[in-house]
Design a protein around this motif. Structure first.
Motif, PDB file in Angstrom:
ATOM      1  N   LYS A   4       0.842  -1.184   0.000  1.00 19.20           N
ATOM      2  CA  LYS A   4       0.000   0.000   0.000  1.00 19.20           C
ATOM      3  C   LYS A   4       0.886   1.247   0.000  1.00 19.20           C
ATOM      4  O   LYS A   4       1.781   1.373   0.827  1.00 19.20           O
ATOM      5  CB  LYS A   4      -0.911   0.023   1.231  1.00 19.20           C
ATOM      6  CG  LYS A   4      -1.885  -1.149   1.324  1.00 19.20           C
ATOM      7  CD  LYS A   4      -3.012  -1.017   0.313  1.00 19.20           C
ATOM      8  CE  LYS A   4      -4.037  -2.133   0.494  1.00 19.20           C
ATOM      9  NZ  LYS A   4      -5.164  -1.999  -0.460  1.00 19.20           N
ATOM     10  N   TYR A   6       0.625   5.597  -0.165  1.00 20.58           N
ATOM     11  CA  TYR A   6      -0.252   6.760  -0.067  1.00 20.58           C
ATOM     12  C   TYR A   6       0.575   8.039  -0.073  1.00 20.58           C
ATOM     13  O   TYR A   6       1.668   8.081   0.491  1.00 20.58           O
ATOM     14  CB  TYR A   6      -1.091   6.718   1.213  1.00 20.58           C
ATOM     15  CG  TYR A   6      -2.048   5.557   1.273  1.00 20.58           C
ATOM     16  CD1 TYR A   6      -3.271   5.598   0.597  1.00 20.58           C
ATOM     17  CD2 TYR A   6      -1.732   4.409   1.995  1.00 20.58           C
ATOM     18  CE1 TYR A   6      -4.160   4.529   0.650  1.00 20.58           C
ATOM     19  CE2 TYR A   6      -2.612   3.331   2.049  1.00 20.58           C
ATOM     20  CZ  TYR A   6      -3.821   3.401   1.380  1.00 20.58           C
ATOM     21  OH  TYR A   6      -4.682   2.339   1.428  1.00 20.58           O
ATOM     22  N   PRO A 143      -3.178   7.000  -4.222  1.00 17.73           N
ATOM     23  CA  PRO A 143      -4.251   7.567  -3.393  1.00 17.73           C
ATOM     24  C   PRO A 143      -3.687   8.547  -2.369  1.00 17.73           C
ATOM     25  O   PRO A 143      -2.523   8.452  -1.975  1.00 17.73           O
ATOM     26  CB  PRO A 143      -4.871   6.338  -2.709  1.00 17.73           C
ATOM     27  CG  PRO A 143      -4.413   5.171  -3.507  1.00 17.73           C
ATOM     28  CD  PRO A 143      -3.090   5.541  -4.085  1.00 17.73           C
ATOM     29  N   ILE A 145      -3.877  10.825   1.274  1.00 17.89           N
ATOM     30  CA  ILE A 145      -4.355  11.075   2.641  1.00 17.89           C
ATOM     31  C   ILE A 145      -4.212  12.568   2.887  1.00 17.89           C
ATOM     32  O   ILE A 145      -3.131  13.130   2.692  1.00 17.89           O
ATOM     33  CB  ILE A 145      -3.549  10.275   3.677  1.00 17.89           C
ATOM     34  CG1 ILE A 145      -3.742   8.772   3.458  1.00 17.89           C
ATOM     35  CG2 ILE A 145      -3.959  10.666   5.095  1.00 17.89           C
ATOM     36  CD1 ILE A 145      -2.840   7.904   4.315  1.00 17.89           C
ATOM     37  N   ALA A 173      -8.030   8.567   0.044  1.00 17.84           N
ATOM     38  CA  ALA A 173      -8.202   7.363   0.862  1.00 17.84           C
ATOM     39  C   ALA A 173      -8.790   7.694   2.225  1.00 17.84           C
ATOM     40  O   ALA A 173      -9.504   6.872   2.816  1.00 17.84           O
ATOM     41  CB  ALA A 173      -6.863   6.656   1.025  1.00 17.84           C
ATOM     42  N   LEU A 227      -7.356   1.666   5.268  1.00 22.67           N
ATOM     43  CA  LEU A 227      -6.150   1.770   4.434  1.00 22.67           C
ATOM     44  C   LEU A 227      -5.604   0.415   4.033  1.00 22.67           C
ATOM     45  O   LEU A 227      -4.877   0.283   3.039  1.00 22.67           O
ATOM     46  CB  LEU A 227      -5.045   2.553   5.175  1.00 22.67           C
ATOM     47  CG  LEU A 227      -5.331   3.991   5.559  1.00 22.67           C
ATOM     48  CD1 LEU A 227      -4.078   4.611   6.168  1.00 22.67           C
ATOM     49  CD2 LEU A 227      -5.812   4.806   4.373  1.00 22.67           C
TER      50      LEU A 227
END
Length: 230
Positions: A4, A6, A143, A145, A173, A227
């Motif tokens: 993942k 971000y 994505p 934050i 996100a 997340l």
């Protein structure tokens, strides 16, 4: 490879992006996640015997679980605490989204559960005469934050930032509310309620004010479950 990734942006400069990023890293660690972080461009560095060092980048290094050399966490370190494109020009350097994308992709290839990439200032901070910092997460399809400071004017700034992010084709996100001042803003709960109802993403948490900010303690105010879905 990082499972993942971000990009962390703020509604303005000085809203607590680094503090929120560090708290997210600490919260992920409590879930047993391996974490990495980077701040590709940092202006406002200290000149040390080891070279230019940025306080925000060092905070990220303390909170992430996987060790990295400083130059990979902050590959572009600039001395004056001014807009990155101006600081780079004064140092005879030229910032481009393509170069920053290369730095990020290098870290994305490392094994980790979470990679956070912290931006500089807000969403439309310039990199050069043609590109803004937003071009980098857009190229990566990363994505976002969003960090929202609970202060007068934050609703307008948050909605405009969210609108710009989505117009650029990226998803949000989640967002984190940060308290940058020891005194609660007037009508704070009403402000939070409005943001929760009108921002197109879930609130990951509301960080309390701490005179000496402790990311490990602040992590307790976050819920990162969304997340790590899928």
């Amino acid at each position: 490879m990082a499972r993942k990734s971000y990009f962390v942006t703020g509604t303005d400069t000085g809203v607590g992006k680094t503090l929120v990023s560090a708290a997210i890293l600490e919260a992920a660690a409590t879930l047993g996640k391996k974490t990495l972080a980077m701040k590709p461009v940092a202006s406002g560095c200290d000149d040390t015997p080891e070279g230019l060092r940025n306080e925000d980048a060092l905070i990220l290094m303390e909170s992430m679980s996987e060790p990295l050399p400083y130059d990979q966490v902050n590959p572009v370190a600039l001395l004056p605490a001014i807009a990155p494109h101006v600081a780079a020009a004064q140092a005879g350097r030229h910032l481009t989204a393509e170069r920053l994308v290369g730095f990020c992709r290098g870290l994305q290839m490392r094994p980790a559960d979470l990679l956070l990439v912290e931006g500089a200032g807000g969403w439309r901070v310039p990199l050069n005469d043609r590109e803004t910092y937003a071009a980098m997460p857009v190229a990566l399809g990363m994505p976002v934050i969003m960090v929202v400071p609970l202060k007068l004017g934050c609703i307008n700034h948050a909605l405009l930032t969210a609108e710009a992010i989505r117009r650029d084709g990226l998803s949000i996100a989640g967002w984190v509310a940060n308290r940058p001042d020891p005194t609660a803003m007037t009508c704070e709960q009403e402000t939070l309620d409005y943001l929760i109802q009108n921002l197109p993403a879930p609130c990951l948490g509301v960080l309390p004010w701490q005179e000496r900010a402790n990311p490990r303690e602040l992590a307790k105010a976050l819920d990162l479950s969304i997340l790590f879905e899928n």
